[in-house]
Design an enzyme around this catalytic site. Sequence first.
Site, PDB file in Angstrom:
ATOM      1  CG  HIS A   1     -38.009  -7.982  67.034  1.00  0.00           C
ATOM      2  ND1 HIS A   1     -37.579  -8.063  65.727  1.00  0.00           N
ATOM      3  CD2 HIS A   1     -39.013  -8.873  67.152  1.00  0.00           C
ATOM      4  CE1 HIS A   1     -38.306  -8.970  65.089  1.00  0.00           C
ATOM      5  NE2 HIS A   1     -39.172  -9.486  65.929  1.00  0.00           N
TER       6      HIS A   1
ATOM      7  CG  ASP B   1     -39.661  -1.834  67.453  1.00  0.00           C
ATOM      8  OD1 ASP B   1     -40.877  -1.743  67.168  1.00  0.00           O
ATOM      9  OD2 ASP B   1     -39.024  -2.897  67.370  1.00  0.00           O
TER      10      ASP B   1
ATOM     11  CD  GLN C   1     -45.130  -6.810  70.361  1.00  0.00           C
ATOM     12  OE1 GLN C   1     -46.292  -6.881  70.776  1.00  0.00           O
ATOM     13  NE2 GLN C   1     -44.633  -7.709  69.536  1.00  0.00           N
TER      14      GLN C   1
ATOM     15  CE  LYS D   1     -45.232  -7.357  65.824  1.00  0.00           C
ATOM     16  NZ  LYS D   1     -45.027  -8.800  65.823  1.00  0.00           N
TER      17      LYS D   1
ATOM     18  CB  CYS E   1     -37.108 -11.941  66.602  1.00  0.00           C
ATOM     19  SG  CYS E   1     -37.870 -12.927  65.340  1.00  0.00           S
TER      20      CYS E   1
HETATM   21  N1  PMP Z   1     -40.033  -5.090  66.743  1.00  0.00           N
HETATM   22  C1  PMP Z   1     -40.775  -5.743  67.653  1.00  0.00           C
HETATM   23  C2  PMP Z   1     -40.689  -5.339  69.105  1.00  0.00           C
HETATM   24  C3  PMP Z   1     -41.611  -6.784  67.245  1.00  0.00           C
HETATM   25  O1  PMP Z   1     -42.339  -7.445  68.155  1.00  0.00           O
HETATM   26  C4  PMP Z   1     -41.670  -7.137  65.872  1.00  0.00           C
HETATM   27  C5  PMP Z   1     -42.557  -8.259  65.381  1.00  0.00           C
HETATM   28  N2  PMP Z   1     -42.389  -9.470  66.041  1.00  0.00           N
HETATM   29  C6  PMP Z   1     -40.889  -6.414  64.977  1.00  0.00           C
HETATM   30  C7  PMP Z   1     -40.080  -5.400  65.440  1.00  0.00           C
HETATM   31  C8  PMP Z   1     -40.880  -6.715  63.509  1.00  0.00           C
HETATM   32  O2  PMP Z   1     -42.096  -6.420  62.933  1.00  0.00           O
HETATM   33  P1  PMP Z   1     -42.406  -6.837  61.420  1.00  0.00           P
HETATM   34  O3  PMP Z   1     -41.892  -8.235  61.257  1.00  0.00           O
HETATM   35  O4  PMP Z   1     -43.870  -6.744  61.334  1.00  0.00           O
HETATM   36  O5  PMP Z   1     -41.685  -5.906  60.548  1.00  0.00           O
END
Ligand code: PMP
Length: 405
Positions: A122, A199, A202, A225, A363
């Site tokens: 991401h 990270d 998910q 999430k 993203c």
């Molecule tokens: N890493 C991953 C794999 C994600 O799916 C997301 C959220 N789409 C993020 C990072 C970023 O999370 P946040 O915007 O809640 O900080």
Amino acid sequence: MSKDWQAIRNEFPLLSRSVHGKPLIYLDSANTAQKPAAVIEAVDEFYRLHNANVSRAVHALGTEATEAYEGARGKLARFLGVQSDDLVLCSGTTMAINLVAYSFALPRLQPGDQILISRMEHHANIVPWQLVAERSGASVVPVEIFESGELDLDDLQRKLQGPAKILALTHVSNVLGTVNPIREVCRLARKHGVVTVIDGSQAAPHRPVDIASLGCDFYAITGHKMCGPTGTGALWARQEHWQAMPPFIGGGEMIKEVRFERTVFNDPPHKFEAGTPNIAGFIGLGAAVDWLSAIGMSEIEQRERELLEYATARFDAISGLRVYGRAAEKAAILSFLIEGAHAHDLATLLDLEGVALRSGHHCAHPLMHYFGVPATCRASLAFWNTEDEIDRAVAAIDKVRTMLA
Ligand code: PMP
């Protein structure tokens, strides 16, 4: 005994609403999860009965707020299998990764060093590393993946032997659903003295995560999430890392004493939590992890595995539909495209059928480039979804497919 998933679903007030005159089918939990009544009520109760700032006032409300906020840290720590003092609360994974990048990595990186990042990351696990690479003279080096969406472990091993200092890797891909073999990867990285930043955005909402057993250096999660409020998240690291790291953001709460000549910082985790935090949000997140734990993360993982199997078979039967990501170990995420149809057109027409799913690059631009597509549609399932919803979503996709053909 099997769970009453329908009763669990009924605890989400929003899931009973309609959109465009159709019952809502929410297939966007990888983007953000819906909130059960227990979470909404915990936030509501805080503002109605206990609202005060934390760690400042000695009055009763201040004490209650501080106890509830620190209590939430404890709940989250137990949920993730770690010590509360090793868990820094922050606004989400984005902030958590920026914290490691600026506070831990930047002072240690030298020109010529490498930061390894998988091709499925991401942007939150790419851009902070590019920013610190630019400042330090280090470079960002991608670790390759296979067409199946699995990590190329041979490529990783080769690159770990180079001048790598950091490996930043997602536990579960938000686009492909790939579950990476984190324990094995961290073992390899440790052998080469490479620091691992995982990270967990998910992963933590969908399977039991016992951070202590993974062998990583840093692990980031995001609360929204996990059925918790937005603007909540955490970064875990071992105390030795926290002790060695300078603060990232300065201000109130993170100090013991401030003089114009010198400031004495608070102990971790507070040293990294400047300013008034999202108190109500974390109380909501504490309620979310209590609620998820009462269902059981293993049960949630199993239920989502069933839903993924069911949905994959149904999606594969749709003519002209291609699913991206076929990892053997996969979370309940289905990225797909239909021949001749643009992802945004598909998602827009599906919305009119009551189906909420995300279209776009998710993203993850480098991953889209790898597959040679500008965007995909993504149906992300959660334990509250039903086979009937999958049937109705598949019927809607089929209908929209013929409209766009
Ligand atoms: N890493 C991953 C794999 C994600 O799916 C997301 C959220 N789409 C993020 C990072 C970023 O999370 P946040 O915007 O809640 O900080």
